[in-house]
Design an enzyme around this catalytic site. Structure first.
Site, PDB file in Angstrom:
ATOM      1  N   GLU A 308       0.847  -1.190   0.000  1.00 46.73           N
ATOM      2  CA  GLU A 308       0.000   0.000   0.000  1.00 46.73           C
ATOM      3  C   GLU A 308       0.889   1.250   0.000  1.00 46.73           C
ATOM      4  OE1 GLU A 308      -4.071  -0.761   2.084  1.00 46.73           O
ATOM      5  OE2 GLU A 308      -2.513  -1.082   3.583  1.00 46.73           O
ATOM      6  N   CYS A 326      -6.666   7.813   1.288  1.00 44.97           N
ATOM      7  CA  CYS A 326      -6.073   8.292   2.545  1.00 44.97           C
ATOM      8  C   CYS A 326      -4.671   8.866   2.338  1.00 44.97           C
ATOM      9  CB  CYS A 326      -5.976   7.167   3.568  1.00 44.97           C
ATOM     10  SG  CYS A 326      -7.545   6.730   4.325  1.00 44.97           S
ATOM     11  N   CYS A 407     -10.982   2.892   6.207  1.00 42.61           N
ATOM     12  CA  CYS A 407     -10.238   4.108   6.577  1.00 42.61           C
ATOM     13  C   CYS A 407     -10.594   5.294   5.681  1.00 42.61           C
ATOM     14  CB  CYS A 407      -8.745   3.836   6.530  1.00 42.61           C
ATOM     15  SG  CYS A 407      -8.182   3.097   4.977  1.00 42.61           S
TER      16      CYS A 407
HETATM   17 ZN    ZN Z   1      -7.747   4.679   3.409  1.00 41.43          ZN
END
Ligand code: ZN
Length: 644
Positions: A308, A326, A407
């Protein structure tokens, strides 16, 4: 030690009322659809009830990040209440806070999973289990909620929890020398310090930042204490969580991109407070590496699904770009902090790029569907989550209502609700204007209250008109950002042209301002063909279309299938126009492209070109803002367009 250093401060959310325009509409959608939809999803997935701590064996387990989802939602609610009071929403948040209060343990500890499900594993795995990360998001929610409503209940809860954390972690005898695998609490503690004046919270943040990566590595120590072998770490390297060496020795952006940019934001907060020159240099060095080598044109960060996060310089694949929503958000946080340290628009240029592109793409136009990954090209059956698994279940990559690891949605909601804070910074004598969109703001410059109103249809229009309101004539500097994409501009005050050069990206007007003075800024906004750095192999031979801060893309619904075969002649004229019927009114770009394909193809997969006769056929092209892709008929998408 803490020294109070004077830097600029971002405008308080409550002081910037955004009215209409792109951000006004996005904020209204956020308020009316996104924030309620997130609560609904949290309710139906058990994230609200989980605070009752009623979990028993056999029930589905709460996820270890659930606390953070609620923390971010409460923060989003708080910002929304600051500009748009809503008694029902506030009551809903109060009810959640009552549940959180009851979940707090007598010793101050507060975490759903490690209270209800695995109490024996409290603080056993800081590397993977996110307890401090959860705490950080609840702290941020608490600080914002107290500011919005004056209600201190959640803030007091989080102070008690932070006291518990402070008693457990640190360099003192008897404490654990731990820190979180997922940075977040560092920046949250600085906010808590500002909200409460409690310097221990700042010192704890500083400890977390500086202890990270010190020998012996705490993640090794705790792994051995669990009876496990550190060499079996699933992520293989602590670079993943920026804990391979102390932050002061780090020079490049690496690892999980959200963790990285949260950590760097926390580091910038420490610098703002202490003036630590070494840490300031670290921030700058890593920033430069990131924006010069590892950032997508959309402001997206982290090409790889595997970690990620970051891979290596100029590795920016498009169809498989992870570019987590994010991560764009975290970049915005960091950029804002870097500006306030250095007063240089280069940070805001990146912030604006992320905001209008790789961040805003994270939510659907209607506000109830979300992207986790934000690829820059899309093709049926290619899913940025699932690079190597062949055929996926999804015909077209699309936004989802929710995620197990959720998230992104509440993170996005809190940033949209607080976007006004990113418009301005103020110092004792200067009002910096960073972003342009209709809004009415009340700002304090030195001792002067300035009411500033912006009238504009930016980013679709070039002209921004600002009206200054002051109670009595007042002298101060207004510094207007000239974005890096803008190559010519004109500026006037009360109709009289002002000749001034931009310094560090801002053109500054210093005068005695009278009530009703108007400033008109025109930022020339031609369609630009953006070329990629020659080292970005994935974009070779391609251009991206950008107008103002907005990056455009081609979608199949406008341009037909096989977008890889659609090319733009170098001399093709490109025209920008405003489509009032598309997404509430957005800019679009049209021009004459060509489709480069054989007339027909029969037989084997590869054939001599002379046999198949590749032809060029005129094809009108239409590009829409990237941030609004995947809101209509599903199909292919491409940001980087072949050039011939
Ligand atoms: Zn996220």
């Amino acid at each position: 030690m803490i020294s109070e250093i004077q830097h600029t401060k971002s405008a308080p959310v409550k002081d910037v009322q955004i009215e209409g325009g792109l951000w006004g509409e996005r904020q209204a959608t956020n308020r009316n659809r996104t924030i309620p939809a997130i609560y609904h999803q949290m309710e139906i997935t058990g994230r609200v009830d989980a605070w009752r701590l009623k979990w028993k064996p056999g029930d589905p387990k709460p996820h270890i990040f659930w606390d953070s989802d609620m923390g971010k939602w409460l923060e989003a609610v708080a910002y929304s209440l600051m500009t748009h009071p809503d008694a029902a929403l506030e009551a809903q948040a109060d009810a959640v806070i009552d549940l959180i209060e009851q979940a707090q343990q007598p010793d101050g500890y507060l975490n759903i999973f490690f209270t209800a499900v695995e109490p024996e594993n409290r603080w056993k795995n800081l590397r993977d289990w996110h307890e401090l990360y959860d705490a950080g998001h609840l702290i941020e929610g608490a600080v914002a909620y107290a500011e919005a409503t004056g209600k201190r209940k959640l803030l007091d809860i989080m102070c008690r929890y932070t006291d518990h954390i402070d008693a457990r972690f640190g360099r003192d005898e008897g404490k654990l020398r731990g820190y979180c695998g997922h940075p977040e609490i560092e920046l949250a503690l600085v906010r808590l310090y500002h909200a409460t004046g409690e310097k221990r919270y700042f010192e704890l943040s500083k400890y977390f930042v500086d202890e990270r990566g010190q020998q012996p590595l705490y993640f090794d120590v705790e792994t051995v204490a669990r009876g496990e072998d550190p060499r079996n770490y699933w992520a293989k390297t602590y670079r993943y969580c920026q804990a391979h060496v102390p932050i002061r020795e780090q020079k490049t952006a690496m690892g999980h991109s959200v963790r990285a940019a949260y950590l760097y934001s926390g580091v910038a907060d420490i610098v703002a407070q202490t003036g630590d020159a070494e840490l300031a240099a670290v921030c700058k060095t890593i920033w430069d590496d990131l924006v010069q080598h590892q950032m997508y044109i959309t402001g997206g960060l982290g090409p790889a699904h595997a970690n990620e996060g970051f891979t290596f310089a100029y590795d920016l694949p498009n169809e498989t770009a992870y570019a987590e929503t994010c991560a764009a958000i975290a970049l915005v946080f960091w950029a804002q902090r870097m500006f306030n340290l250095e007063h240089d628009s280069r940070y805001v240029d990146v912030m604006e790029r992320a905001l209008y592109n790789g961040f805003l793409s994270g939510v659907s136009f209607e506000g109830r569907h979300f992207f986790y990954a934000n690829p820059l090209a899309s093709f049926p059956n290619v899913n940025p989550y699932d690079r190597f698994s062949g055929i996926t279940t999804e015909q077209h990559y699309h936004r989802e209502e929710w995620f197990d690891c959720a998230c992104c949605p509440p993170n996005l909601a809190r940033l949209i609700a607080s976007i006004g804070s990113y418009f301005y910074s103020t110092s004792n004598d200067t009002l910096f204007v960073h972003l342009y969109n209709q809004n009415r703001s009340t700002l304090t410059v030195g001792g002067t209250t300035v009411r500033l109103a912006q009238q504009t249809n930016y980013p679709w229009d070039e002209t921004v008109e600002m009206t200054v309101g002051v109670d009595a004539p007042a002298r101060f500097k207004m510094a207007l950002r000239i974005p890096d994409w803008c190559r010519s501009y004109t500026l006037s005050v009360n109709g009289a042209a002002v000749q001034a050069a931009a310094a560090r990206g801002y053109v500054t007007i210093e005068r005695e301002w009278a009530n009703g003075d108007t400033v008109t800024l025109r930022l020339a906004m031609p369609v630009e063909r953006m070329a990629p750095h020659p080292e970005i192999r994935q974009d070779a031979g391609c251009v991206a279309l950008q107008r103002g801060p907005v990056v455009y893309c081609l979608e199949q619904v406008d341009n037909g299938p096989r977008l890889a075969n659609v090319a733009l002649p170098r001399e093709a004229k490109l025209e920008a126009s405003f489509d009032a019927n598309l997404f509430g009114g957005v800019g679009v770009i049209s021009g004459e492209g060509v489709r480069v394909e054989p007339g027909e193809w029969q037989g084997s997969l590869y054939q001599p070109q002379s046999v198949v006769k590749v032809m060029q056929k005129p094809q009108p092209i239409k590009a829409i803002p990237y941030c609004f892709w995947a809101n209509r008929e599903p199909g292919e998408m491409r940001v980087w367009i072949r050039e011939i």
